[in-house]
Design a protein around this motif. Sequence first.
Motif, PDB file in Angstrom:
ATOM      1  N   PRO A 122      29.057 -27.173  26.621  1.00  0.00           N
ATOM      2  CA  PRO A 122      28.737 -26.166  27.320  1.00  0.00           C
ATOM      3  C   PRO A 122      28.393 -26.378  28.717  1.00  0.00           C
ATOM      4  N   ARG A 123      28.688 -25.555  29.752  1.00  0.00           N
ATOM      5  CA  ARG A 123      28.698 -25.612  31.060  1.00  0.00           C
ATOM      6  C   ARG A 123      28.174 -24.611  31.790  1.00  0.00           C
ATOM      7  N   LYS A 124      27.723 -25.041  33.100  1.00  0.00           N
ATOM      8  CA  LYS A 124      27.506 -23.802  33.870  1.00  0.00           C
ATOM      9  C   LYS A 124      27.768 -24.613  35.531  1.00  0.00           C
ATOM     10  N   VAL A 177      24.984 -28.217  30.350  1.00  0.00           N
ATOM     11  CA  VAL A 177      23.784 -27.309  30.208  1.00  0.00           C
ATOM     12  C   VAL A 177      23.048 -28.029  28.816  1.00  0.00           C
ATOM     13  N   PHE A 178      21.873 -28.277  29.009  1.00  0.00           N
ATOM     14  CA  PHE A 178      21.186 -28.387  27.806  1.00  0.00           C
ATOM     15  C   PHE A 178      20.093 -27.397  27.730  1.00  0.00           C
ATOM     16  N   LYS A 179      20.212 -26.588  26.602  1.00  0.00           N
ATOM     17  CA  LYS A 179      19.112 -25.574  26.484  1.00  0.00           C
ATOM     18  C   LYS A 179      17.738 -26.004  26.208  1.00  0.00           C
ATOM     19  N   ALA A 180      17.802 -27.082  25.409  1.00  0.00           N
ATOM     20  CA  ALA A 180      16.535 -27.575  25.066  1.00  0.00           C
ATOM     21  C   ALA A 180      16.702 -29.137  25.226  1.00  0.00           C
ATOM     22  N   GLU A 215      18.790 -30.921  22.603  1.00  0.00           N
ATOM     23  CA  GLU A 215      20.241 -31.095  22.830  1.00  0.00           C
ATOM     24  C   GLU A 215      20.819 -32.294  23.556  1.00  0.00           C
ATOM     25  N   GLU A 224      25.880 -22.060  17.514  1.00  0.00           N
ATOM     26  CA  GLU A 224      25.235 -22.938  18.451  1.00  0.00           C
ATOM     27  C   GLU A 224      25.889 -24.202  18.472  1.00  0.00           C
ATOM     28  N   TYR A 260      25.263 -27.444  19.897  1.00  0.00           N
ATOM     29  CA  TYR A 260      24.687 -28.360  19.671  1.00  0.00           C
ATOM     30  C   TYR A 260      24.175 -28.707  18.378  1.00  0.00           C
ATOM     31  N   GLU A 292      24.867 -35.406  32.811  1.00  0.00           N
ATOM     32  CA  GLU A 292      24.253 -34.014  33.309  1.00  0.00           C
ATOM     33  C   GLU A 292      24.934 -33.918  34.918  1.00  0.00           C
TER      34      GLU A 292
END
Lengths: 106, 213
Positions: free
Chosen positions: A18-20, A25-28, A31, A66, A68, B52
């Motif tokens: 997942p990227r932005k 991107v780690f939502k929490a 992850e 989901e 992760y 990251e």
Amino acid sequence: MSKVDPRIANLDRGAALPRKNGELVFKAPWEGRAFGMVVVLNEKGAYAWDEFRARLVEEIAEGSPEYYESWLSAFESLLIDHGVVSVDELGRRASEYASLERDPVF
Amino acid sequence: MTKHDHHEHGDHSHHPEAPSDIEARTLALESLLIEKGLLTSEDVDRIISAYEHDIGPMIGARVVAHAWVDLDYRARLLNDGPAAIRELGYDYPASTGLAVLESTKEVHHMVVCTLCSCYPWAVLGLPPTWYKSAPYRSRAVVEPRKVLEEFGVALPADVSVNVWDSSSDLRYMVLPERPEGTEGWTEEQLAAIVSRDCMIGVARPQVPAEANR
């Protein structure tokens, strides 16, 4: 400084990270920990990258939407099959954390 | 902790909140792997920070790999970069132009922004620090061959070097030459050898030593 492994950064065929704007991107926080553990043990040669990737693709195909969660399940099954951890110790340890018998800060 | 996420604790003691199931599973794994001596928390921290901010030259690499295997696509990419990038399902902002420059055996392209740090971030992510540095910005124009040598690219004298100065209206990305020894590779394998620096034109794709993958 760690080098980014292009096979990991360029995961694709439905398993893309997942990227932005191109950034992961780690939502929490968990992850990120799950991501980091898989990459560290791969670097240390605990398994071949393709072994993990194949399991991840499988988990994504049949598991949770989901990303992760699939990632973590793939990691658990890989470690269990390699005999690194057992189902029992993993389950016991997780319930110790979930019930706060064990301090989640270490 | 900043002011904004300060909690009101009042008289209550500071009990940690119970982790969710998935958090507990992650904690269980990390603590067991640490106990078994297989990793450290610092190892994991180091990986997270490296990845990251790897900031996807991935899109550019896939575009290059596709152009290497599909010559019609390559022609469309050189003709209209943004349209060809959108064709692969990626976003490319309408407000900025993108020219794709094809490096060959005769011509090597390299990109700079002499005024500031214009950079095709939509395909290459955030620019590396050196791209924004004053020495690169001036020397790339004055002595490009020397700069390339410092990046490890030694060009024969008969290869001409074209340096392109990016602006906010028009940015550049280099389509490097496909290296020999990559015949029959999948696009994924090809994309893995196209680094960000290759697409800025300060490196050339390298076939790893254990090339029979």
